[in-house]
Design an enzyme around this catalytic site. Structure first.
Site, PDB file in Angstrom:
ATOM      1  N   HIS A 174       0.803  -1.236   0.000  1.00  0.00           N
ATOM      2  CA  HIS A 174       0.000   0.000   0.000  1.00  0.00           C
ATOM      3  C   HIS A 174       0.840   1.292   0.000  1.00  0.00           C
ATOM      4  CE1 HIS A 174      -3.498  -2.496   1.049  1.00  0.00           C
ATOM      5  NE2 HIS A 174      -2.807  -3.005   2.037  1.00  0.00           N
TER       6      HIS A 174
HETATM    7  O1  RIB Z   1      -5.304  -0.221   4.558  1.00  0.00           O
HETATM    8  C1  RIB Z   1      -3.908  -0.178   4.357  1.00  0.00           C
HETATM    9  C2  RIB Z   1      -3.277   0.862   5.218  1.00  0.00           C
HETATM   10  O2  RIB Z   1      -3.499   0.540   6.592  1.00  0.00           O
HETATM   11  C3  RIB Z   1      -1.743   0.931   5.061  1.00  0.00           C
HETATM   12  O3  RIB Z   1      -1.317   2.242   5.298  1.00  0.00           O
HETATM   13  C4  RIB Z   1      -1.248   0.031   6.145  1.00  0.00           C
HETATM   14  O4  RIB Z   1       0.057   0.375   6.598  1.00  0.00           O
HETATM   15  C5  RIB Z   1      -2.247   0.302   7.240  1.00  0.00           C
HETATM   16  O5  RIB Z   1      -1.845   1.499   7.900  1.00  0.00           O
END
Ligand code: RIB
Ligand code: CA
Length: 312
Positions: free
Chosen positions: A242
Site C-alpha cells: 500500500h
Molecule cells: O489499509 C492499508 C493501510 O493501513 C496501510 O497504510 C497500512 O500500513 C495500514 O496502515
C-alpha cells in the site's frame, strides 16, 4: 530541486518500505521529518519502528517525532493481525539508538508549515489522519500553505479491508479524514483500488531479495510476513504494498492514473463508518476535492522500488 515532504506514518511493514523508498530518492525528495501516529500498532511502537527504519537506511540524521496516540473521537483500532505484535514482524532488528525528537509531531507539522515558504511542503500521510487533522484544527493558518497532501487511504471499487465498507486508515479516524478531505488542500489519494494492483508476487520479492543488502533482506522478510494475511483473505499470489504508492507517485506520477472527483467521508453510521464515498461517475454536483487514483503500472512501480532499494 528536491520536493520537501513530511512523512506521517504508522509503521507497519508497508510504511517502512515507503520510508526506505523516500530516503533512497534524495534527488527527488527531501524528507524534512517523519511524524509517527497511532494506527497499525500503538504510538509507542510506531515511533520506535520509524526510527528502526531510518537506522536501517543509515539515516540517523532524520528527525522522528511522536504525534497523536489516539484518534479524534474513537478508541484506537490497531492491526496486529496483519503487521504482527511489533508492527514490523518478519525480522528482528536492533532497538533504535537514534533519539526521538522532544517536540510533538503535530507541533513539528505546524512549525514547518509556518516556517517554510507557502506551497513548498507536501504532506505524505501513510496511516490514520489524526496528526494532520489535529494540526489543521490547532493552526488553521497553515492549511493554505500546504503544497499538496498525497495519502494512502480509502477505497471505492475495492470496497473495505477492515470492514465491508472502509479502508483501515480512514476507518481508524474518520473524523480526522473528514477534516482533511474538506480542508481544500490539493489532495491525491492512493486507495485500495490502486494498492491492490501492486502485489508482492514471488518474482518481484525475489528480485528485491537478490539485491543482497541488509535493507533488501529486511524488505523481503517484512513482505514475507505481512503478505500472508491478505493472500489468505483474497487468494491472490501476493499482497498489496500500500504505502510505497504514495512515494512512488511523488517520484514518478506517470505510473498512476485516476480522476479528479468528489470524495466524502462517512462519519455518522456505525455500519459504514470511514467509507470514502467517491463520486467516480460524477453523479452529484458536489465539489471535486481529490485526485483519486484508479490504476497503476505495477511492473513500473516494482522496477522503480527495486532500483531505489538497491541504492541503500
Ligand atoms: O489499509 C492499508 C493501510 O493501513 C496501510 O497504510 C497500512 O500500513 C495500514 O496502515
Ligand atoms: Ca500505514
Amino acid at each position: 530541486m528536491a520536493r520537501k515532504i513530511i512523512i506521517d506514518t504508522d509503521p507497519g511493514q508497508d510504511d517502512a518500505v515507503a520510508i526506505l523508498l523516500a530516503l533512497a530518492s534524495p534527488e527527488a525528495l527531501e524528507v524534512l521529518g517523519i511524524t509517527a501516529v497511532a494506527g497499525n500498532v500503538p504510538l509507542s511502537l510506531t515511533q520506535r519502528n520509524a526510527r528502526i527504519v531510518c537506522e536501517l537506511a543509515g539515516r540517523r540524521d532524520i528527525r522522528v517525532f511522536a504525534g497523536c496516540e489516539k484518534p479524534l473521537a474513537h478508541a484506537l483500532v490497531t492491526a496486529e493481525h496483519v503487521h504482527g505484535k511489533t508492527g514490523l514482524d518478519g525480522i528482528d532488528l536492533p532497538e533504535p539508538t537514534m533519539p526521538l525528537q522532544e517536540m510533538h509531531g503535530v507541533d513539528f507539522i505546524i512549525e514547518t508549515l509556518r516556517t517554510e515558504p507557502a506551497d513548498t511542503v507536501t504532506l505524505c500521510p501513510l496511516g490514520p489522519l489524526t496528526n494532520i487533522a489535529t494540526a489543521f484544527r490547532t493552526a488553521p493558518d497553515i492549511i493554505p500553505k500546504v503544497q499538496e497532501i498525497v495519502l494512502m487511504g480509502g477505497a471505492y471499487f475495492e470496497v473495505g479491508n477492515i470492514t465491508p465498507a472502509a479502508e483501515f486508515n480512514i476507518y481508524v479516524d474518520p473524523e480526522a479524514a473528514e477534516i482533511v478531505f474538506k480542508s481544500g488542500v490539493p489532495l491525491t489519494v492512493m486507495p485500495l483500488d490502486v494498492t491492490h494492483k501492486v502485489l508482492t508476487t514471488r518474482p518481484r520479492i525475489e528480485a528485491i531479495r537478490a539485491i543482497g543488502s541488509s535493507v533488501a533482506h529486511a524488505v523481503a522478510q517484512w513482505t514475507d510476513f505481512f503478505e500472508r494475511f491478505d493472500m489468505e483473505k483474497y487468494g491472490h499470489d501476493g499482497a498489496p504494498l500500500h504505502d510505497p504508492c504514495v512515494i512512488a507517485h511523488l517520484i514518478n506520477p506517470g505510473l498512476f492514473s485516476g480522476r479528479h472527483i468528489n470524495v466524502e467521508i462517512e462519519t455518522m453510521s456505525e455500519l459504514t463508518r470511514g467509507m470514502t464515498v467517491a463520486d467516480w461517475w460524477g453523479v452529484t454536483k458536489r465539489p471535486k476535492n481529490a485526485h483519486f487514483m484508479g490504476d497503476v503500472d505495477a511492473d513500473g512501480f516494482y522496477d522503480l522500488l527495486t532500483e531505489r532499494l538497491a541504492r541503500l
